[in-house]
Design an enzyme around this catalytic site. Structure first.
Site, PDB file in Angstrom:
ATOM      1  N   SER A   1       0.797  -1.237   0.000  1.00  0.00           N
ATOM      2  CA  SER A   1       0.000   0.000   0.000  1.00  0.00           C
ATOM      3  C   SER A   1       0.823   1.276   0.000  1.00  0.00           C
ATOM      4  O   SER A   1       0.244   2.357  -0.146  1.00  0.00           O
ATOM      5  CB  SER A   1      -0.946   0.017   1.192  1.00  0.00           C
ATOM      6  OG  SER A   1      -2.016  -0.827   0.926  1.00  0.00           O
TER       7      SER A   1
ATOM      8  N   LYS B   1       0.062   3.285  -2.893  1.00  0.00           N
ATOM      9  CA  LYS B   1      -1.145   4.121  -2.965  1.00  0.00           C
ATOM     10  C   LYS B   1      -0.809   5.613  -2.863  1.00  0.00           C
ATOM     11  O   LYS B   1      -1.521   6.453  -3.399  1.00  0.00           O
ATOM     12  CB  LYS B   1      -2.130   3.726  -1.858  1.00  0.00           C
ATOM     13  CG  LYS B   1      -2.734   2.349  -2.093  1.00  0.00           C
ATOM     14  CD  LYS B   1      -3.530   1.864  -0.891  1.00  0.00           C
ATOM     15  CE  LYS B   1      -4.069   0.465  -1.147  1.00  0.00           C
ATOM     16  NZ  LYS B   1      -4.534  -0.203   0.056  1.00  0.00           N
TER      17      LYS B   1
ATOM     18  N   TYR C   1      -4.437  -2.604  -9.910  1.00  0.00           N
ATOM     19  CA  TYR C   1      -4.284  -2.452  -8.453  1.00  0.00           C
ATOM     20  C   TYR C   1      -3.294  -3.494  -7.895  1.00  0.00           C
ATOM     21  O   TYR C   1      -2.377  -3.162  -7.140  1.00  0.00           O
ATOM     22  CB  TYR C   1      -5.655  -2.586  -7.774  1.00  0.00           C
ATOM     23  CG  TYR C   1      -5.577  -2.580  -6.267  1.00  0.00           C
ATOM     24  CD1 TYR C   1      -5.454  -1.384  -5.569  1.00  0.00           C
ATOM     25  CD2 TYR C   1      -5.590  -3.768  -5.545  1.00  0.00           C
ATOM     26  CE1 TYR C   1      -5.355  -1.375  -4.186  1.00  0.00           C
ATOM     27  CE2 TYR C   1      -5.494  -3.765  -4.164  1.00  0.00           C
ATOM     28  CZ  TYR C   1      -5.374  -2.574  -3.487  1.00  0.00           C
ATOM     29  OH  TYR C   1      -5.255  -2.575  -2.114  1.00  0.00           O
TER      30      TYR C   1
ATOM     31  N   TYR D   1      -4.107   3.985   8.126  1.00  0.00           N
ATOM     32  CA  TYR D   1      -5.427   3.389   8.372  1.00  0.00           C
ATOM     33  C   TYR D   1      -5.942   3.757   9.761  1.00  0.00           C
ATOM     34  O   TYR D   1      -5.871   4.910  10.165  1.00  0.00           O
ATOM     35  CB  TYR D   1      -5.358   1.864   8.198  1.00  0.00           C
ATOM     36  CG  TYR D   1      -4.653   1.434   6.956  1.00  0.00           C
ATOM     37  CD1 TYR D   1      -5.086   1.885   5.712  1.00  0.00           C
ATOM     38  CD2 TYR D   1      -3.553   0.599   6.992  1.00  0.00           C
ATOM     39  CE1 TYR D   1      -4.458   1.496   4.547  1.00  0.00           C
ATOM     40  CE2 TYR D   1      -2.917   0.197   5.832  1.00  0.00           C
ATOM     41  CZ  TYR D   1      -3.381   0.658   4.620  1.00  0.00           C
ATOM     42  OH  TYR D   1      -2.757   0.275   3.479  1.00  0.00           O
TER      43      TYR D   1
ATOM     44  N   VAL E   1       1.442  -3.654   3.726  1.00  0.00           N
ATOM     45  CA  VAL E   1       1.478  -4.937   4.429  1.00  0.00           C
ATOM     46  C   VAL E   1       2.727  -5.768   4.087  1.00  0.00           C
ATOM     47  O   VAL E   1       2.927  -6.835   4.648  1.00  0.00           O
ATOM     48  CB  VAL E   1       0.204  -5.790   4.218  1.00  0.00           C
ATOM     49  CG1 VAL E   1      -1.006  -5.149   4.859  1.00  0.00           C
ATOM     50  CG2 VAL E   1      -0.035  -6.093   2.747  1.00  0.00           C
TER      51      VAL E   1
HETATM   52  N1  GLU Z   1      -2.422  -5.281  -1.642  1.00  0.00           N
HETATM   53  C1  GLU Z   1      -2.882  -5.149  -0.297  1.00  0.00           C
HETATM   54  C2  GLU Z   1      -4.398  -5.289  -0.262  1.00  0.00           C
HETATM   55  O1  GLU Z   1      -5.045  -4.849  -1.144  1.00  0.00           O
HETATM   56  C3  GLU Z   1      -2.426  -3.838   0.252  1.00  0.00           C
HETATM   57  C4  GLU Z   1      -2.805  -3.614   1.689  1.00  0.00           C
HETATM   58  C5  GLU Z   1      -1.738  -2.870   2.474  1.00  0.00           C
HETATM   59  O2  GLU Z   1      -0.569  -2.882   2.106  1.00  0.00           O
HETATM   60  O3  GLU Z   1      -2.082  -2.272   3.496  1.00  0.00           O
HETATM   61  O4  GLU Z   1      -4.959  -5.822   0.646  1.00  0.00           O
END
Ligand code: GLU
Length: 304
Positions: A63, A66, A188, A240, A258
């Site tokens: 993430s 993102k 994604y 988050y 993650v």
């Molecule tokens: N590819 C992971 C998902 O979509 C990313 C989540 C993360 O890194 O927090 O769940």
């Protein structure tokens, strides 16, 4: 300030502490990683870099991507983005579905899964070859050409991504996804599967610390105003439902993944990246947060 000595000490102290975190196992391929990896990189605006441990080893940025896909989408469509995604912290886990139905398919922010899926939809609409364009963007920002997708990780997540499929289908039902669900999900999963090192991530994030300008060649990538908005969103939404305690402990805008990485930004001063794959119950790197807290506390260099 002797950054190298400071991060060497933090590295040693964090290694000595017990880490009860767990690898992200809902993406099977991420369990193949050595859980004891640990790296820290600090890069200052004057171009100096300081690294310790596994700071040059590439890992799955997940993430953290993102932050950069959000930036690219904002560059492409500007304020029109805010019709499709909000800027409020979610207070919920990264993959929570609960708000999305109440809020009629408009994700709280671009840094949770639902928001990042809308961002990918924008990239699919705006770019002829979004996968190639995203890699190019990361290469331009980091100044490093050898940045790639790990397609095994992308496929591993695709084969198990039931929750992301639920998010995108729900948003499609509210007309907030304009392209084919499979195409957007594929993008994604690929952007999440980009592999970079702490050293490369710190370089890629430097423009956020430098008012939108790449410090190396002085190219302006973002306006000051957009950079402000990105840093503010990152501060409030980047970790988050742990964004509050991250601000409390670390005091910098930061984005986690993650894969166990976190990148944090001190506007006007430096960027810092950490990687330790064992995650706490919120899905953020346990040791990574500990190292960042020690860094801003020991140096007294947070934004607050
Ligand atoms: N590819 C992971 C998902 O979509 C990313 C989540 C993360 O890194 O927090 O769940």
């Amino acid at each position: 300030m002797d950054y190298q000595q400071i991060i060497n000490d933090i590295y040693r102290d964090c290694l000595a502490e017990k880490d009860n975190g767990k690898l992200a196992d809902y993406i099977p391929e991420l369990t193949q990683v050595d859980p004891d990896k640990f790296g820290i990189q600090v890069t200052t605006l004057d171009g100096h870099g300081y690294g310790v441990g596994d700071y040059q080893e590439k890992f799955s940025i997940q993430s953290i991507a993102k932050l950069f896909s959000f930036t690219l989408a904002l560059k492409l469509i500007g304020n029109a983005l805010w019709k499709r995604v909000g800027v409020e912290p979610s207070g919920d886990p990264f993959n929570s579905l609960v708000q999305l139905e109440h809020e009629k398919g408009i994700p709280r922010n671009p840094l949770i899964n639902a928001g990042a899926l809308v961002i990918c939809d924008v990239l699919v609409s705006e770019l002829e070859n979004p996968k190639a364009a995203f890699l190019d963007f990361m290469r331009t920002l980091s100044g490093e050409q050898d940045i790639r997708y790990n397609t095994t990780v992308a496929e591993s997540e695709k084969a198990n991504g039931y929750k992301n499929a639920a998010h995108i289908n729900l948003m499609k039902s509210f007309d907030n996804i304009h392209n084919k669900v499979a195409t957007v999900l594929d993008l994604y999963y690929h952007i999440c599967a980009v592999e970079m090192s702490c050293e490369e991530l710190s370089s890629a994030a430097l423009l956020f610390a430098n008012n939108g300008i790449l410090p190396g060649n002085k190219e302006r990538i973002l306006s000051k105003s957009i950079t402000k908005r990105i840093n503010a969103t990152t501060q409030l939404c980047g970790l988050y439902d742990q964004a509050g305690s991250f601000a409390f402990k670390v005091g910098l805008p930061g984005k986690s993944g993650v894969g166990g990485g976190i990148v944090a930004i001190h506007p006007g001063k430096y960027t810092i990246s950490v990687w330790s794959p064992k995650l706490n119950e919120k899905g953020n790197s346990h040791k990574g947060i500990q190292a960042l807290e020690l860094f801003t506390t020991n140096t007294e260099l947070s934004i607050f």
